[in-house]
Structures are given as structure tokens and as C-alpha cells.
Design a protein around this motif. Structure first.
Motif, PDB file in Angstrom:
ATOM      1  N   ASP A 150       0.835  -1.206   0.000  1.00 41.95           N
ATOM      2  CA  ASP A 150       0.000   0.000   0.000  1.00 41.95           C
ATOM      3  C   ASP A 150       0.868   1.254   0.000  1.00 41.95           C
ATOM      4  O   ASP A 150       0.585   2.231  -0.711  1.00 41.95           O
ATOM      5  CB  ASP A 150      -0.912   0.004   1.228  1.00 41.95           C
ATOM      6  N   VAL A 151       1.935   1.232   0.810  1.00 40.10           N
ATOM      7  CA  VAL A 151       2.841   2.376   0.874  1.00 40.10           C
ATOM      8  C   VAL A 151       3.501   2.603  -0.480  1.00 40.10           C
ATOM      9  O   VAL A 151       3.606   3.737  -0.967  1.00 40.10           O
ATOM     10  CB  VAL A 151       3.906   2.166   1.971  1.00 40.10           C
ATOM     11  N   ALA A 152       3.968   1.504  -1.102  1.00 39.65           N
ATOM     12  CA  ALA A 152       4.624   1.618  -2.403  1.00 39.65           C
ATOM     13  C   ALA A 152       3.694   2.223  -3.450  1.00 39.65           C
ATOM     14  O   ALA A 152       4.084   3.116  -4.221  1.00 39.65           O
ATOM     15  CB  ALA A 152       5.118   0.239  -2.846  1.00 39.65           C
ATOM     16  N   ALA A 153       2.441   1.726  -3.477  1.00 36.14           N
ATOM     17  CA  ALA A 153       1.478   2.233  -4.455  1.00 36.14           C
ATOM     18  C   ALA A 153       1.184   3.713  -4.201  1.00 36.14           C
ATOM     19  O   ALA A 153       1.099   4.519  -5.143  1.00 36.14           O
ATOM     20  CB  ALA A 153       0.193   1.414  -4.387  1.00 36.14           C
ATOM     21  N   HIS A 154       1.030   4.083  -2.935  1.00 39.26           N
ATOM     22  CA  HIS A 154       0.705   5.477  -2.587  1.00 39.26           C
ATOM     23  C   HIS A 154       1.849   6.418  -2.946  1.00 39.26           C
ATOM     24  O   HIS A 154       1.618   7.556  -3.384  1.00 39.26           O
ATOM     25  CB  HIS A 154       0.406   5.560  -1.083  1.00 39.26           C
ATOM     26  N   VAL A 187       6.294   4.089  -5.931  1.00 42.02           N
ATOM     27  CA  VAL A 187       7.613   3.449  -6.004  1.00 42.02           C
ATOM     28  C   VAL A 187       7.431   1.941  -5.871  1.00 42.02           C
ATOM     29  O   VAL A 187       6.322   1.452  -5.657  1.00 42.02           O
ATOM     30  CB  VAL A 187       8.553   3.965  -4.887  1.00 42.02           C
ATOM     31  N   SER A 188       8.533   1.207  -5.993  1.00 44.34           N
ATOM     32  CA  SER A 188       8.467  -0.237  -5.859  1.00 44.34           C
ATOM     33  C   SER A 188       8.494  -0.650  -4.388  1.00 44.34           C
ATOM     34  O   SER A 188       8.904   0.123  -3.506  1.00 44.34           O
ATOM     35  CB  SER A 188       9.648  -0.891  -6.570  1.00 44.34           C
ATOM     36  N   VAL A 189       8.070  -1.898  -4.120  1.00 42.58           N
ATOM     37  CA  VAL A 189       8.123  -2.450  -2.767  1.00 42.58           C
ATOM     38  C   VAL A 189       9.569  -2.486  -2.273  1.00 42.58           C
ATOM     39  O   VAL A 189       9.864  -2.219  -1.106  1.00 42.58           O
ATOM     40  CB  VAL A 189       7.504  -3.864  -2.738  1.00 42.58           C
ATOM     41  N   GLY A 190      10.492  -2.787  -3.195  1.00 39.89           N
ATOM     42  CA  GLY A 190      11.905  -2.828  -2.830  1.00 39.89           C
ATOM     43  C   GLY A 190      12.416  -1.481  -2.356  1.00 39.89           C
ATOM     44  O   GLY A 190      13.243  -1.398  -1.437  1.00 39.89           O
ATOM     45  N   VAL A 221       8.303   8.353   0.272  1.00 38.84           N
ATOM     46  CA  VAL A 221       7.926   7.120   0.977  1.00 38.84           C
ATOM     47  C   VAL A 221       7.556   7.432   2.421  1.00 38.84           C
ATOM     48  O   VAL A 221       6.545   6.928   2.946  1.00 38.84           O
ATOM     49  CB  VAL A 221       9.084   6.102   0.928  1.00 38.84           C
ATOM     50  N   LEU A 222       8.322   8.263   3.090  1.00 33.14           N
ATOM     51  CA  LEU A 222       8.034   8.611   4.487  1.00 33.14           C
ATOM     52  C   LEU A 222       6.708   9.352   4.616  1.00 33.14           C
ATOM     53  O   LEU A 222       5.957   9.148   5.572  1.00 33.14           O
ATOM     54  CB  LEU A 222       9.173   9.454   5.064  1.00 33.14           C
TER      55      LEU A 222
END
Length: 334
Positions: free
Chosen positions: A7-11, A14-17, A37-38
Motif C-alpha cells: 500500500d505504501v509503495a502504491a501510494h 515506487v516499488s516495494v523494494g 515514501v516517508l
């Protein structure tokens, strides 16, 4: 539903990595991306799944600390020292209080094993059992705290309690006291037994000196008061003229019982000394003489030993023993 890394990556777009790098290896991410990301983490209320991270790493960033009685200020100060040193290694301390109960001790050992703690510090209730050996065999370093481990193959940090017991009773005998009572228990606690052994060694050096032992059910103020009431109820000629208590909490309870009715004067009728030199000892109605332990230093040193064992499991076990210090106050010096 709690937000996930996905969810954070999509928001953040960016990628999950990349999210993983921000959380675990932030130097690998440029400042602008990290800020995105933060911000997404804050907006979504994301909380990292530390348990899953621990499973991947094989070990957590926490140290387990198991003590006999967290109500005893000695162990509170010890925990403070352990926590201060652990924070320098980016570790936290999880505290388990056995309350001098063997079943609770076993439950905490199981819990900390499940948590895959970075290491374990423990003040065992009785003899070191197979549970500790199982932890160590599975790669979790173990250090005995406030307990010598020379004969068990564990690193340890403790005080010489036999010497402490000898020091306390020798001090009482130096005042001319010859009818000495020892208040301590349960006898299954190694520290209690060692302090009693030291008291007996001191008495053996002085012909005409007696040592009467009162076994308490716990190392608490209430137990001290109960034994103090028994002593106060005796005829004057049958009372001891000095008391050595296995810790300051017991000594404070004895003190309360003896002076409550104004029948017994401390130290004129009965000299009294405790053990640990907790903060309350100095502020008692009759300031309490005691045998001082460096409680915070013991906690600091225990973490140092644990970190060395965690870094090199093959190293020889270390055994650090501090020497006792006599602190004289009004309860023996009046």
C-alpha cells in the motif's frame, strides 16, 4: 485494515523494494524518493511488521531480561543499566518478572525463545535448568545476572555474596553483638544461600557468637515485618542483639515492626543491617546500614558480556565478580 508495504509503495509511486530500502537501508535511496515514501507512511499510518522482519533475520533487536522481583529497586536499577547499554547497540530490553515463581520463569523463557531475542540475561530462581541450555544450543547467547555461572559454563556477572554476608556479620560483631539473627529466603535462591554462608563463616571465627536463621517466604517488606513481629513478641532476654537481613526490603520490614511500638531501639537494643543499598535504605526512619551492590553497573556489564558472546559464540565464557562495600548508617552506628 492496517496498511501494508505494498500500500505504501502504491501510494508513493515506487516499488516495494524501494520502501524496504527506506525502512532498512535508507542510504541506498535518494532524499527526494525517501521523503515521498516517508510521507506515504505517515498518511497511511503504516507500522512495520517487525515480527516478520525478525523471522527473516533469524533474530530480533531485543534482549530478554528475566529478574526475580521487579518491585525490588535493586532489579529496577539493574534493568536501567542494561537498557542504557542496550540502546547503544540499537537494541531494546524486554523485561520479565518471575516474582520468585518457577512456573513464570519457565513461561518467560518460552516466550523469549519464541520472540527469537538477540540474547537473554537472567537472574535464575534456582539451579540453571535445561531450558537455558536449549536456548543456547539454538544460538541464543545467555548471561547469568546477579549469579555466578563458573560451574555451569555460562558467562556471568555478579557480586561475591559470600563475602558480602561475611562483611555484614563481621561488622555486627565488631560492635560487640553476639546473638545474631539472619533473615532471608527462600533458601532456593542462590544469592540468599550465599549470603547465609558468608554469615556462618563470620560467626565461626568468633567463639561465643550464635546465628539464628529465620527463613522468609519472599524477599519483601511484608515478610520482613512478619518476622520482625515475631522477634518483638519475644521476652527481651530472648531477642537477638543484631539482625542481618538478606536484602534491604526485608530489613525495612523488620525495622518497621521493631520500632512501631517504641519498645525496641535501633541500634541500641538491636543493630540492623540490610543488603543491596537501595535508595530507600538511606531515607528510612532509622537510616539503614547495608551492603552495597553496583546494580546499574551489573546491568551494563551483563549486556557487554552478551554482545561479546553474540559476536563470537566460540569465545571463552567470562565471569565478572564485583566486591561488596559496607555502608554504615544509624541502624548500626547510633
Amino acid at each position: 485494515m492496517a496498511a501494508s508495504v505494498k500500500d505504501v509503495a502504491a501510494h508513493a509511486g515506487v516499488s516495494v523494494g524501494t520502501v524496504s530500502n527506506v525502512l532498512n537501508r535508507p542510504t541506498k535511496v535518494n532524499a527526494e524518493t525517501a521523503q515521498k515514501v516517508l510521507a506515504a507512511i505517515d498518511e497511511l499510518g503504516f507500522v512495520r511488521n517487525d515480527a516478520a522482519r525478525q523471522l527473516r533475520a533469524g533474530r530480533s533487536r531485543s534482549i530478554g531480561l528475566v529478574v526475580l522481583d521487579v518491585a525490588n529497586p535493586f532489579f529496577t536499577d539493574l534493568a536501567r543499566g542494561a537498557e542504557a547499554r542496550a540502546s547503544e547497540h540499537n537494541l531494546s530490553v524486554l523485561l520479565g518478572n518471575t516474582d520468585e515463581n518457577a512456573q513464570r520463569e519457565a513461561e518467560y523463557l518460552d516466550l523469549f525463545e519464541e520472540q527469537r531475542v538477540h540474547g537473554l540475561l537472567i537472574s535464575p530462581l534456582g539451579e540453571v535448568g535445561p531450558e537455558l541450555e536449549r536456548l543456547r544450543q539454538r544460538g541464543t547467547p545467555v548471561v547469568l545476572v546477579d549469579r555466578s555461572g563458573v560451574d555451569r559454563g555460562y558467562s556471568s556477572v555478579a557480586m561475591d555474596d559470600v563475602a558480602g554476608g561475611t562483611l555484614a556479620v563481621t561488622h555486627l560483631m565488631s560492635l560487640g553483638r553476639r546473638k545474631i539473627a539472619y533473615v532471608g529466603g527462600p533458601a532456593s535462591i542462590r544469592q540468599v544461600a550465599d549470603r547465609l554462608e558468608g554469615a556462618r563463616l563470620a560467626v565461626e571465627t568468633a567463639p561465643g557468637t550464635s546465628l539464628e536463621v529465620f527463613e522468609a517466604e519472599s524477599l519483601s517488606v511484608l515478610e520482613g515485618r512478619a518476622i520482625g513481629e515475631l522477634l518483638r513478641a519475644r521476652p527481651v532476654g530472648e531477642r537477638p542483639d543484631a539482625i542481618f537481613a538478606a536484602n534491604d526490603l526485608l530489613a525495612l520490614g523488620v525495622l518497621q515492626a521493631l520500632v512501631m511500638m517504641g519498645e525496641v531501639r535501633i541500634p541500641q537494643d538491636i543493630a540492623l543491617i540490610g543488603y543491596d543499598d537501595i535508595a530507600f535504605a538511606e531515607s528510612a526512619v532509622v537510616p539503614l546500614s547495608s551492603i552495597r551492590q553496583p546494580s546499574e553497573l551489573i546491568g551494563l556489564t551483563a549486556v557487554d558480556l552478551l554482545m561479546r558472546e553474540a559476536a563470537d559464540g566460540e569465545q571463552a565464557h567470562e565471569h565478572i565478580v564485583f566486591q561488596p562495600e559496607l555502608v554504615i548508617r544509624e541502624s548500626t552506628a547510633g
